[in-house]
Design an enzyme around this catalytic site. Structure first.
Site, PDB file in Angstrom:
ATOM      1  N   ARG A  31      72.605 -16.986   0.742  1.00 34.07           N
ATOM      2  CA  ARG A  31      71.517 -16.210   0.187  1.00 34.07           C
ATOM      3  C   ARG A  31      71.813 -16.173  -1.263  1.00 34.07           C
ATOM      4  NH1 ARG A  31      69.383 -10.801   2.515  1.00 34.07           N
ATOM      5  NH2 ARG A  31      71.484 -10.023   2.101  1.00 34.07           N
ATOM      6  N   ASP A  32      72.614 -16.815  -1.890  1.00 33.98           N
ATOM      7  CA  ASP A  32      72.716 -16.963  -3.471  1.00 33.98           C
ATOM      8  C   ASP A  32      73.290 -18.187  -4.025  1.00 33.98           C
ATOM      9  OD1 ASP A  32      72.403 -15.956  -6.061  1.00 33.98           O
ATOM     10  OD2 ASP A  32      74.046 -14.763  -6.181  1.00 33.98           O
ATOM     11  N   LEU A  33      72.787 -19.294  -3.300  1.00 36.84           N
ATOM     12  CA  LEU A  33      73.379 -20.602  -3.738  1.00 36.84           C
ATOM     13  C   LEU A  33      72.818 -20.935  -5.030  1.00 36.84           C
ATOM     14  CD1 LEU A  33      73.053 -22.797  -0.511  1.00 36.84           C
ATOM     15  CD2 LEU A  33      75.335 -21.925  -1.737  1.00 36.84           C
ATOM     16  N   THR A  74      69.695 -15.157  -7.002  1.00 43.14           N
ATOM     17  CA  THR A  74      69.384 -15.574  -8.453  1.00 43.14           C
ATOM     18  C   THR A  74      68.005 -15.840  -8.375  1.00 43.14           C
ATOM     19  OG1 THR A  74      71.638 -16.128  -8.797  1.00 43.14           O
ATOM     20  CG2 THR A  74      70.084 -17.094 -10.422  1.00 43.14           C
TER      21      THR A  74
END
Length: 246
Positions: A31-33, A74
């Site tokens: 969920r924040d790659l 992000t």
């Protein structure tokens, strides 16, 4: 570039694969790659870091362990279904495909720094030419969802065999065409899922093919992914576009 791409893809696939046995590992989506969360070791292999927003899938409970808020991560790397909040928070595959979009942006960053015919682009963040340095969700939603714009690809990619394959992967994973073939949010998300999950399946097949062709070079990167193919029983292999060369 191949080692970085396939090593990070291996980490990505491992993270999302549920492992059974004495040491059980649930399927996990990040969920924040983003490129800052991919750590590169001295030997060139990659590992995924910062799992603070990660979501786990419990197959025995058939449920996703996730807080109510889906607009996290992000902003620059958020997929369209997260930005417009059409993501189905109760469906694990929705999170999987969202991660696949973010991973596609990372591959774009890597490929731009690959030298071909003596040419290489300077490093830039995804959508650097379309949004401010610190974009808001509104900025990204306007570009990705409303205008349906995607990353610009250097013209030199089309003349290089390896980068040409990256260009095809970019089109499939980021949804430059197929993800917006309909106007219904639900249909849009389902199409994105089919495209990205199939591409995920393709990535594993490509790693196996390369391992067989170059066992000494890539064996450590791809070892064990034959079993991972079993996790994609909902993907029809006949629709796979995997190439034996990247």
């Amino acid at each position: 570039m191949l080692n970085l791409a396939y090593s990070s893809a291996s980490s990505f696939c491992h993270l999302q694969t549920e492992i059974f046995g004495t040491q059980v590992k649930p399927a996990i989506v990040h969920r924040d790659l983003k490129s800052k969360n991919i750590l590169v070791k001295k030997d060139g292999t990659c590992c995924i870091a910062d799992l603070g927003l990660a979501v786990k899938w419990f197959s025995d409970k058939n449920g996703v362990d996730v807080p109510p808020k889906t607009l996290v991560g992000t902003k620059r790397y958020m997929p369209p279904e997260v930005l417009d909040q059409s993501l189905n928070r109760n469906h694990f595959q929705s999170y999987l495909t969202a991660d696949m979009y973010s991973f596609g942006l990372i591959l774009w960053e890597v490929a731009r720094r690959c030298v071909s015919e003596g040419i290489v682009e300077e490093y830039q963040l995804p959508y650097h030419d379309l949004v401010p340095t610190d974009p808001s969700c509104k900025d990204m939603r306007e570009i990705v969802c409303s205008k349906k714009l995607r990353l610009s690809l250097p013209s030199r990619w089309s003349s290089d065999q390896c980068l040409r394959q990256m260009e095809k992967t970019h089109d499939r994973v980021l949804g430059t065409q197929p993800c917006f073939s309909t106007h219904s949010p639900a249909s849009k998300e389902n199409t994105c899922q089919n495209v990205r999950v199939t591409e995920h399946y393709n990535l594993i097949q490509q790693k196996i093919s390369l391992a067989k062709a170059h066992p000494k070079r890539l064996s450590l990167v791809v070892r064990g992914h034959e079993e991972e193919l079993e996790a994609f029983t909902n993907v029809d292999p006949e629709h796979s576009h995997a190439s034996e060369q990247l």
